[in-house]
Design a protein around this motif. Sequence first.
Motif, PDB file in Angstrom:
ATOM      1  N   LEU A 110      41.226 -64.027 -28.960  1.00 58.44           N
ATOM      2  CA  LEU A 110      41.027 -65.125 -28.016  1.00 58.44           C
ATOM      3  C   LEU A 110      40.020 -64.777 -26.929  1.00 58.44           C
ATOM      4  CD1 LEU A 110      44.714 -66.387 -27.529  1.00 58.44           C
ATOM      5  CD2 LEU A 110      42.909 -67.405 -28.923  1.00 58.44           C
ATOM      6  N   GLU A 111      39.695 -63.504 -26.824  1.00 60.19           N
ATOM      7  CA  GLU A 111      38.759 -63.093 -25.775  1.00 60.19           C
ATOM      8  C   GLU A 111      37.340 -63.590 -26.054  1.00 60.19           C
ATOM      9  OE1 GLU A 111      39.261 -61.810 -22.969  1.00 60.19           O
ATOM     10  OE2 GLU A 111      41.342 -61.135 -23.098  1.00 60.19           O
ATOM     11  N   ALA A 112      36.970 -63.699 -27.334  1.00 57.66           N
ATOM     12  CA  ALA A 112      35.605 -64.108 -27.674  1.00 57.66           C
ATOM     13  C   ALA A 112      35.265 -65.513 -27.163  1.00 57.66           C
ATOM     14  CB  ALA A 112      35.381 -64.005 -29.180  1.00 57.66           C
ATOM     15  N   PRO A 113      36.093 -66.542 -27.454  1.00 56.45           N
ATOM     16  CA  PRO A 113      35.749 -67.869 -26.916  1.00 56.45           C
ATOM     17  C   PRO A 113      35.790 -67.920 -25.402  1.00 56.45           C
ATOM     18  CG  PRO A 113      37.903 -67.903 -27.980  1.00 56.45           C
ATOM     19  CD  PRO A 113      37.270 -66.607 -28.335  1.00 56.45           C
ATOM     20  N   VAL A 114      36.705 -67.172 -24.793  1.00 52.10           N
ATOM     21  CA  VAL A 114      36.771 -67.144 -23.326  1.00 52.10           C
ATOM     22  C   VAL A 114      35.504 -66.528 -22.757  1.00 52.10           C
ATOM     23  CG1 VAL A 114      37.976 -66.157 -21.335  1.00 52.10           C
ATOM     24  CG2 VAL A 114      39.287 -67.095 -23.239  1.00 52.10           C
ATOM     25  N   ALA A 115      35.071 -65.411 -23.347  1.00 51.46           N
ATOM     26  CA  ALA A 115      33.864 -64.748 -22.864  1.00 51.46           C
ATOM     27  C   ALA A 115      32.629 -65.632 -23.074  1.00 51.46           C
ATOM     28  CB  ALA A 115      33.683 -63.413 -23.582  1.00 51.46           C
ATOM     29  N   GLY A 116      32.555 -66.306 -24.234  1.00 50.76           N
ATOM     30  CA  GLY A 116      31.419 -67.180 -24.497  1.00 50.76           C
ATOM     31  C   GLY A 116      31.338 -68.317 -23.499  1.00 50.76           C
ATOM     32  N   ALA A 117      32.469 -68.973 -23.259  1.00 55.55           N
ATOM     33  CA  ALA A 117      32.488 -70.068 -22.292  1.00 55.55           C
ATOM     34  C   ALA A 117      32.179 -69.567 -20.888  1.00 55.55           C
ATOM     35  CB  ALA A 117      33.856 -70.750 -22.323  1.00 55.55           C
ATOM     36  N   TYR A 118      32.643 -68.369 -20.593  1.00 52.43           N
ATOM     37  CA  TYR A 118      32.398 -67.805 -19.260  1.00 52.43           C
ATOM     38  C   TYR A 118      30.908 -67.593 -19.028  1.00 52.43           C
ATOM     39  CZ  TYR A 118      32.211 -64.373 -15.510  1.00 52.43           C
ATOM     40  OH  TYR A 118      31.902 -63.709 -14.352  1.00 52.43           O
ATOM     41  N   VAL A 146      28.442 -69.147 -20.448  1.00 58.28           N
ATOM     42  CA  VAL A 146      27.789 -70.450 -20.320  1.00 58.28           C
ATOM     43  C   VAL A 146      27.953 -70.984 -18.902  1.00 58.28           C
ATOM     44  CG1 VAL A 146      27.875 -72.871 -21.042  1.00 58.28           C
ATOM     45  CG2 VAL A 146      27.993 -71.055 -22.758  1.00 58.28           C
ATOM     46  N   LEU A 147      29.160 -70.877 -18.382  1.00 52.22           N
ATOM     47  CA  LEU A 147      29.424 -71.413 -17.045  1.00 52.22           C
ATOM     48  C   LEU A 147      28.723 -70.611 -15.960  1.00 52.22           C
ATOM     49  CD1 LEU A 147      33.216 -72.288 -17.354  1.00 52.22           C
ATOM     50  CD2 LEU A 147      31.292 -73.849 -17.296  1.00 52.22           C
ATOM     51  N   THR A 148      28.739 -69.290 -16.088  1.00 42.70           N
ATOM     52  CA  THR A 148      28.066 -68.492 -15.067  1.00 42.70           C
ATOM     53  C   THR A 148      26.549 -68.713 -15.108  1.00 42.70           C
ATOM     54  OG1 THR A 148      28.136 -66.606 -16.619  1.00 42.70           O
ATOM     55  CG2 THR A 148      29.835 -66.711 -14.903  1.00 42.70           C
ATOM     56  N   SER A 149      26.025 -68.996 -16.287  1.00 39.07           N
ATOM     57  CA  SER A 149      24.598 -69.329 -16.376  1.00 39.07           C
ATOM     58  C   SER A 149      24.312 -70.622 -15.627  1.00 39.07           C
ATOM     59  CB  SER A 149      24.165 -69.464 -17.840  1.00 39.07           C
ATOM     60  OG  SER A 149      24.316 -68.243 -18.525  1.00 39.07           O
ATOM     61  N   LEU A 150      25.218 -71.579 -15.737  1.00 40.15           N
ATOM     62  CA  LEU A 150      25.074 -72.835 -15.007  1.00 40.15           C
ATOM     63  C   LEU A 150      25.131 -72.590 -13.503  1.00 40.15           C
ATOM     64  CD1 LEU A 150      24.913 -75.911 -14.823  1.00 40.15           C
ATOM     65  CD2 LEU A 150      27.402 -75.989 -15.160  1.00 40.15           C
ATOM     66  N   VAL A 151      26.064 -71.740 -13.069  1.00 38.53           N
ATOM     67  CA  VAL A 151      26.169 -71.409 -11.647  1.00 38.53           C
ATOM     68  C   VAL A 151      24.870 -70.800 -11.143  1.00 38.53           C
ATOM     69  CG1 VAL A 151      27.324 -69.925  -9.964  1.00 38.53           C
ATOM     70  CG2 VAL A 151      28.672 -71.142 -11.671  1.00 38.53           C
ATOM     71  N   THR A 152      24.322 -69.861 -11.912  1.00 40.72           N
ATOM     72  CA  THR A 152      23.070 -69.209 -11.518  1.00 40.72           C
ATOM     73  C   THR A 152      21.923 -70.218 -11.434  1.00 40.72           C
ATOM     74  OG1 THR A 152      23.779 -67.153 -12.585  1.00 40.72           O
ATOM     75  CG2 THR A 152      21.426 -67.405 -12.133  1.00 40.72           C
ATOM     76  N   ALA A 153      21.918 -71.186 -12.365  1.00 39.95           N
ATOM     77  CA  ALA A 153      20.827 -72.159 -12.398  1.00 39.95           C
ATOM     78  C   ALA A 153      20.865 -73.114 -11.211  1.00 39.95           C
ATOM     79  CB  ALA A 153      20.884 -72.949 -13.710  1.00 39.95           C
ATOM     80  N   ILE A 154      22.044 -73.508 -10.795  1.00 40.64           N
ATOM     81  CA  ILE A 154      22.142 -74.509  -9.717  1.00 40.64           C
ATOM     82  C   ILE A 154      22.340 -73.893  -8.340  1.00 40.64           C
ATOM     83  CG2 ILE A 154      23.090 -76.203 -11.323  1.00 40.64           C
ATOM     84  CD1 ILE A 154      25.827 -75.743 -10.131  1.00 40.64           C
ATOM     85  N   GLU A 155      22.541 -72.584  -8.284  1.00 35.92           N
ATOM     86  CA  GLU A 155      22.810 -71.942  -6.995  1.00 35.92           C
ATOM     87  C   GLU A 155      21.691 -72.121  -5.980  1.00 35.92           C
ATOM     88  OE1 GLU A 155      25.044 -67.900  -5.490  1.00 35.92           O
ATOM     89  OE2 GLU A 155      23.914 -67.859  -7.368  1.00 35.92           O
ATOM     90  N   PRO A 156      20.404 -72.090  -6.385  1.00 34.35           N
ATOM     91  CA  PRO A 156      19.352 -72.303  -5.382  1.00 34.35           C
ATOM     92  C   PRO A 156      19.454 -73.659  -4.683  1.00 34.35           C
ATOM     93  CG  PRO A 156      18.418 -71.329  -7.362  1.00 34.35           C
ATOM     94  CD  PRO A 156      19.835 -71.717  -7.688  1.00 34.35           C
ATOM     95  N   LEU A 157      20.024 -74.639  -5.363  1.00 39.21           N
ATOM     96  CA  LEU A 157      20.142 -75.979  -4.775  1.00 39.21           C
ATOM     97  C   LEU A 157      21.477 -76.196  -4.074  1.00 39.21           C
ATOM     98  CD1 LEU A 157      18.675 -78.107  -7.719  1.00 39.21           C
ATOM     99  CD2 LEU A 157      17.525 -77.452  -5.600  1.00 39.21           C
ATOM    100  N   THR A 158      22.518 -75.536  -4.553  1.00 41.15           N
ATOM    101  CA  THR A 158      23.865 -75.826  -4.050  1.00 41.15           C
ATOM    102  C   THR A 158      24.482 -74.708  -3.223  1.00 41.15           C
ATOM    103  OG1 THR A 158      24.795 -74.985  -6.127  1.00 41.15           O
ATOM    104  CG2 THR A 158      24.334 -77.343  -6.003  1.00 41.15           C
ATOM    105  N   GLY A 159      23.855 -73.542  -3.197  1.00 38.30           N
ATOM    106  CA  GLY A 159      24.348 -72.440  -2.381  1.00 38.30           C
ATOM    107  C   GLY A 159      25.735 -71.983  -2.788  1.00 38.30           C
ATOM    108  N   SER A 160      26.612 -71.811  -1.812  1.00 39.55           N
ATOM    109  CA  SER A 160      27.958 -71.290  -2.069  1.00 39.55           C
ATOM    110  C   SER A 160      28.835 -72.280  -2.835  1.00 39.55           C
ATOM    111  CB  SER A 160      28.642 -70.927  -0.745  1.00 39.55           C
ATOM    112  OG  SER A 160      28.781 -72.084   0.078  1.00 39.55           O
ATOM    113  N   TYR A 161      28.375 -73.530  -2.965  1.00 38.71           N
ATOM    114  CA  TYR A 161      29.159 -74.527  -3.693  1.00 38.71           C
ATOM    115  C   TYR A 161      28.790 -74.593  -5.172  1.00 38.71           C
ATOM    116  CZ  TYR A 161      31.195 -76.383   0.570  1.00 38.71           C
ATOM    117  OH  TYR A 161      31.912 -76.521   1.726  1.00 38.71           O
TER     118      TYR A 161
END
Length: 226
Positions: free
Chosen positions: A5-13, A15-30
Amino acid sequence: MPSFLEAPVAGAYHVLTSLVTAIEPLTGSYAAVIAIVVCTLAVRLCLVPLSLRAHRGLRARAELLPELKKLSDRHRGDPERLQRELAKLQAESGTSLFAGFLPTLAQMPFFWLMYTLFSRAVVAGESNQLISGSLLGAPLGLHWPVLTGTPAFLVLAVLLAVVAWFSARLALRQLDETATPLSRRIARLLPYGTLLSAAFLPLAAGLYLLTTTAWTVVERTVLGGR
């Protein structure tokens, strides 16, 4: 957690952290907050076809209820005859008493995955960046008892209560005239279980819970008119 079960969790994680990194310049701590909301909405959007099937299944079962009651009363003393008549009724109507259950079950892995991502301190062997952000100054990884009295806790608690109130109204409206007083009491109180659940969740998971329950209320309102 089992290793498979760790593989799908790690994969989704990732993906989400990549999204956080992409939008962080615009949204900051949010960035993490917005990523949680966006991903929750994306998952619910992907599950719309299943929700439509579940809704049709519920309507089909509701239409069968009067006939089911008649058959149950008529063949109460003959279980075998009752089973045959029930099977005949389902075949003639082109539906099943269990219509709508499978789409609901199919949603559970998605909800489990989202909850896991938003409630674990360590994911894929590293500190969970999804809960390192903050909401109104409160870290997303903190649990609600620690947050009591903070703006983040108060805002989410109020919003969860509002969503629960609308959900309870919808549930009561969808009950038919044969519903028992106990059924009505359960329909009125059950949605407020989200507040109780949130008391045991980190703030990030509470935000996910708010987003997904709000989507459910809107979805049920729209489908209820169909």
